[in-house]
Structure formats: structure tokens, C-alpha cells
Design an enzyme around this catalytic site. Structure first.
Site, short mmCIF file in Angstrom:
data_model
loop_
_atom_site.label_atom_id
_atom_site.label_comp_id
_atom_site.label_asym_id
_atom_site.label_seq_id
_atom_site.Cartn_x
_atom_site.Cartn_y
_atom_site.Cartn_z
N GLY A 172 0.83 -1.21 0.00
CA GLY A 172 0.00 0.00 0.00
C GLY A 172 0.86 1.25 0.00
O GLY A 172 1.91 1.28 -0.64
N GLU A 173 0.38 2.29 0.69
CA GLU A 173 1.12 3.56 0.85
C GLU A 173 1.21 4.37 -0.44
O GLU A 173 1.77 5.48 -0.43
CB GLU A 173 2.56 3.31 1.37
CG GLU A 173 2.64 2.52 2.65
CD GLU A 173 4.09 2.26 3.10
OE1 GLU A 173 5.02 2.85 2.52
OE2 GLU A 173 4.28 1.47 4.05
N GLY A 174 0.74 3.83 -1.55
CA GLY A 174 0.90 4.50 -2.84
C GLY A 174 2.11 4.01 -3.62
O GLY A 174 2.39 4.53 -4.71
#
Lengths: 353, 353
Positions: free
Chosen positions: A322-324
Site C-alpha cells: 500500500g502507501e501509494g
């Protein structure tokens, strides 16, 4: 104006992308010095950027930003994750300190990192990089009732939209939605199930790497959540988001709608990101034209969501952090697509003596 | 020293990569703030970079360069391509002028572009960016005899190696082999067939997009070439390269060997690039440790070669333009892998109060 009305107003600001500019991009690309179509997906991205900009060639994205929205999830109480909720706050602090995966990848691709606390259970420490928009300290357990109220969902959405608008106002020309929230693959699975009409088994995955027993438990929890909220009509996206959602999903839907309203391409990351896109497109179908899928999450729900959105991701690297991160890694491909369309010579030039 | 002896000397300079550094990278990564393995292929790249550098964390590649080697092919006379040979020279001039796909992509990822004429049929115009090492004005038709002599193959290989060595000497720390040569997918198919023992049908593809009739013709030509040179022993890589090869394949094998000898990672592009890697690894098995596959070419021969090399590409974007484009697009992923391994916090730090 109520919060819900402000969400509707934001959605109404999104204008459909321009198919004529996309067609102009395809024609321009076919006339460039290469066999037609030989830049593959890169040419498709270029056409989409032209449609978004409403011009051909479109501008080359030069100032990307990732918005990492963090929040916690009441569904965590159902034992769907091996990680304690406190990890969400700790990771948000690490994003601010520049020590997480998203920071290394953002630095590599020249993106700035904006961090948004939209509902972390334990409040992260102050930091200049941290935007506080704490709607509440995590959602309620959606297996026992609605995760939040419609107003809270709207408030979180508008917080994401407001931050995105500020970023674009300061020169950002490409947005990547990023997420942090322990148990949010469970919440994402619930949302994808509800928005696509898919059963729990088709949308629930191993998240950060859980074993078979925990996957069975998680799938049962998702099934129970979907069952409990079956009465919420699919035509009420904000209602579904409030019943099932995460605050970070709401915030990222706001980032997407704001980016679309400002005519900026949005490069999606993994499961939470494509889930937020489902919400955004349900609220505002034209927003779908501003989306580019960056990475195919291994989570089954991500592919269900991508298929519904009609998007094919640029990358498939097995990222599940995740996190971009996956969206950011696709940014150079997006920038290269625009630059190639702008700069490459034409076959006419080549034929000239 | 003969040219062949110089090739052997170059191969002897390559030392095996360091498995202990790769293992240290895996341990370091598993202790970082993310679920173990959740950066997927990015973690595998980081381990390979550590093995190449012989240290953990490895340095972050910061000065990439693509070497685009151009040459022509006698096999073109067999009608295997719809494009005239003159396109090779025209494209080489465009690389120098900065107007081709490779230039746009190199600019996006911060790579310099070096252009090498190792045997273009019609001589390209002078340009400061053009390195001339014209071994001959294109190869002979390999369906009628050897494409070139062993000395010519060695000379082309050393030209590529020499240019790569200069680049690394000037600070380049990552190499991408790129190619330009009308009809070189036919030549690549012949080389992949010979080096892997695969039949023509398994390694011949549509190149720049030929129709069924031309594909059938091309496959028959590849089969005839493989048949004609069946007597050349597989244990004689330079002999196979001379019999079947392109001058750009030889040059790129030299780029790969030189990069490996200098301890620099080599990010492969499409079919010509992975074919050159097959040649390089046949000449020098330890060179395989320095390879990272950037992009999966849609050409079937590329996958046959990648499988033989034991490599899984980072990207699959349907690129079939060559020039190093797919390798370059993978460079930010490689750089991010190194930076994440170096910079991310550890779980120990997170647990600390």
C-alpha cells in the site's frame, strides 16, 4: 450547504474527459517514427493523458504527489489482522519522518509525499508534513453496525479533496492516492463486494500475508458485513461508504474527485486505492476518465475493482504494502508516455531528404 | 593478442556475484517496516543489486546509460521485413538528434544515450553523440552462409565493450543495452533457436507487426538458417554468433560483459537485448548474475531466452520498438529497490518507544 451537498457539488465539477483529444493522440502516435502501436501500453497512457488534458500533445507530468491517508478500522476487533492497530499511527509517523517504502519510492520518481490523518486510532505526533483532519479515532465495527455516519464519510472525503486541491494549487500535476490502515484490506474487500455485487470469497485476500485459518475467518467476517448491510441501496454510494468503509477510503475518493475536477491525472495504487476509485466513480461516473491504474495488487478484490473500472494496470510487481508505492512506480511510465508523444519525430520528417 | 583472445580475456575479468550479499539484503529487507516480502519483485531486485555490488545495502544507481547499437542484416534480402534497410541509418540519426522513443524515455528516467554504429548498411551522418565502430556495412545473408567472420563478431563485441567501459569510467553505474537494426528480430530468432535448441516456430514472432503470410515466410527463413548452421557446435558461442548473428547482438554482448566485468548492473530490454545476453552468458556464465530483465517483449523468442537465463522481467507493457525503451522504463524500479533497502526504517526502530 451540508457536507453531503458539498460532496455532490465537487462531483458536479468533474467534466468528462475529451475523446477527440485521445483520438488526436492516437493519430499523432501512429505518425511517429516507430511501427504503429509498438509502444504498447505507453501509447494508451498517452491517449488517456490527452483526453484528460483536452489537448494533444498533453503536458508532461512534472510535479507528482502522493497523498497517504491513514485511518483505523473498527472491524479490526474481529481479529482479521495479525498486526495491532497501533501500527497505523507508527507508520504515519514514519511517512512523516521519511523512512517508509513510500518515501524511498517517491524520492526516486521525484514525487512529494503528503500525509493525511483522517482517523488514526491513536493520534500520531505532530509533524510539518502531517495534515490533521481527524474525523474520528477510527471507524466503528461494520460487522456490528455502520462504520460511520454519512456526515463523517462526507467529511473525510472532503478532507482528502481539500488536501488534493491545495496540492494542485501549489503546482502538483499528477496525484497518487496512498493508504495506511491496519485491517483495511478487510474493509476494502467489503466495499468492493458491495459496489460490485461480488461474494466475499471473490474479493477477500491475504492482505499482508495471513495464513489459511485467518483467511477463512476474514472471508467469513466480510461475508457477514456484506450480509448485514445488504439493505443499503447500491445507488447510494455515500451510504455504502459510511456503512462499510474506511475513513481513508473516503479521503482517497475525495483525492480522486478533486484531481478529476482539477483536470489532473490520478495514478491508482493497490487495493485501497482502486476501492476508493470505485466509490469515486459511483459518486461521479465521469471521474473514471481521469484514472490510470498503476499496479495490480495481488489481492483478488483489486482485480474485481479494476475490471469494474475497465482499467488495466501498468505494473504487476507483487507489491502488497500500500502507501501509494505501486502507483508511484508507474509515474515514470506515465511521464515518458507524454514526453514521447510530444517529442518524437514523425515518419514524414524521416522520409524528408 | 588476437581479437578472440581479447574476448576471452574480457570474459575472464567477470567475477561471480556475491550470494552472501544477496542473503544479507533479504535479511535486511525482512527486518524493515513492512510485512516480509510485501515489496514483491522490488525486494528481489534489491537482493540482486546487493549481489552485484558485493555489499549490503548496495549503492543506489544514479547515472544510467543506454547504449543503442545499430547494424544491418544480410538476411533482410530474404524479404523478412516490410521496412527498407535505409530505416536503420535514419533511426540512428534520430537517436543522435534526440527525436526517437529512446530519447524521450531516457530523458524521463535521467539516462544518457550513447549511439554506436557497429555496421549500419548506409553510413549515418556524423554527430557528436555517434560512436563509429563500423566493423562492416551490415552482415552477409546467414541463409546463404556465415553472417560474418569470427574476427568480425569479436571486433563488434569489443566495440560495445569498449564503449561501455568508457561510460562506466565516466561515472555511469547502470547499463541498458538497446538495439536498432531492420530485420534483427529474424536474426535474434536464429540466435535464440541456436543457443537454446528451440525450433524456428517457437522463437519467431511478428516483429514490428507483420501479417500471417510474412510470419510464415520469416519462420521458414529462420528454420532454413538454423538448419544450415546446425554443424556449428553449441559450445562455440563466438562461432554461433558469427554464423547467425547481427553485429549489434555482438556489440550488446560486449556491453553486457564489460558491465559485468566492471561490477555494474545491466538492465535488459527486449528481444535483441535478451538474445545478446544469451550470447554473453554462453561466453561467460558468471555474467548472468549481473542481469536484470527490464521488459518482456511480446516476441516468443524473448520469453524462450529469458527462461533460459532464469530471468523474470519487471515490466510487460507490450513494447516492441527496441532501442532500449523497455529496459529504461524499468530503471526507476531498480533505483527505488536500492533506495528502499538503504533508507527504510527497521521494525526494531518502530518498536522502540
Amino acid at each position: 450547504m451540508s457536507l453531503e451537498q458539498r460532496v455532490a457539488q465537487l462531483a458536479a465539477e468533474v467534466t468528462p474527459v475529451d475523446p477527440a483529444a485521445a483520438e488526436a493522440a492516437r493519430r499523432r502516435s501512429d505518425g511517429q517514427v516507430k511501427p504503429p502501436g509498438s509502444l504498447g501500453e505507453v501509447e494508451r497512457v498517452a491517449a488517456r493523458l490527452a483526453a484528460i488534458a483536452g489537448s494533444c500533445p498533453p503536458p508532461v507530468p512534472a510535479a507528482p504527489a502522493v497523498v497517504v491517508a491513514g485511518a483505523d478500522h473498527g472491524i479490526h476487533a474481529q481479529g482479521v489482522s495479525p498486526w495491532p492497530q497501533s501500527v497505523t499511527a507508527a507508520m504515519v509517523e514514519l511517512f512523516c519522518a521519511g523512512r517508509a517504502a513510500v518515501n524511498a519510492i517517491a524520492a526516486t520518481v521525484g514525487a512529494q509525499v503528503a500525509v493525511l490523518d483522517v482517523g488514526v486510532a491513536s493520534e500520531p505526533a505532530d509533524h510539518p508534513r502531517l495534515r490533521r483532519a481527524r474525523v474520528r479515532a477510527g471507524t466503528d465495527d461494520s460487522s456490528a453496525g455502520p462504520a460511520m455516519t454519512r456526515e463523517e464519510a462526507a467529511r473525510a472525503l472532503l478532507a482528502g479533496a481539500g488536501l488534493a486541491e491545495e496540492l494542485v494549487g501549489s503546482g502538483v500535476d499528477l496525484l497518487v492516492p496512498g493508504d495506511m490502515g491496519i485491517a483495511n484490506t478487510t474493509t476494502s474487500a467489503c466495499l468492493v463486494g458491495a459496489f460490485t455485487g461480488s461474494p466475499a470469497a471473490a474479493v477477500t485476500g491475504r492482505g499482508t500475508g495471513i495464513d489459511d485459518d485467518l483467511l477463512a475467518r476474514k472471508t467469513a467476517v466480510v461475508a457477514a458485513v456484506l450480509d448485514r448491510h445488504r439493505a443499503v441501496p447500491g445507488g447510494d454510494p455515500l451510504g455504502l461508504l459510511a456503512a462499510l468503509g474506511g475513513l481513508e477510503h473516503a479521503a482517497l475518493a475525495g483525492v480522486i474527485l478533486s484531481g478529476a475536477a482539477d483536470g489532473v491525472p490520478v495514478v491508482l495504487d493497490g487495493l485501497a486505492s482502486v476501492t476508493a476509485a470505485l466509490v469515486a466513480v459511483a459518486l461521479c461516473p465521469p471521474a473514471g476518465g481521469y484514472l490510470i491504474a498503476g499496479h495490480r495488487s495481488p489481492e483478488p478484490g483489486a482485480t474485481v475493482a479494476l475490471d469494474r473500472l475497465g482499467l488495466v494496470p501498468l505494473l504487476d510487481l507483487g507489491l502488497r504494502v500500500g502507501e501509494g508505492t505501486g502507483g508511484l512506480l508507474a509515474v515514470p511510465i506515465v511521464a515518458a508516455a507524454a514526453l514521447a508523444l510530444a517529442d518524437m519525430a514523425t515518419l514524414d520528417e524521416l522520409a524528408r531528404p
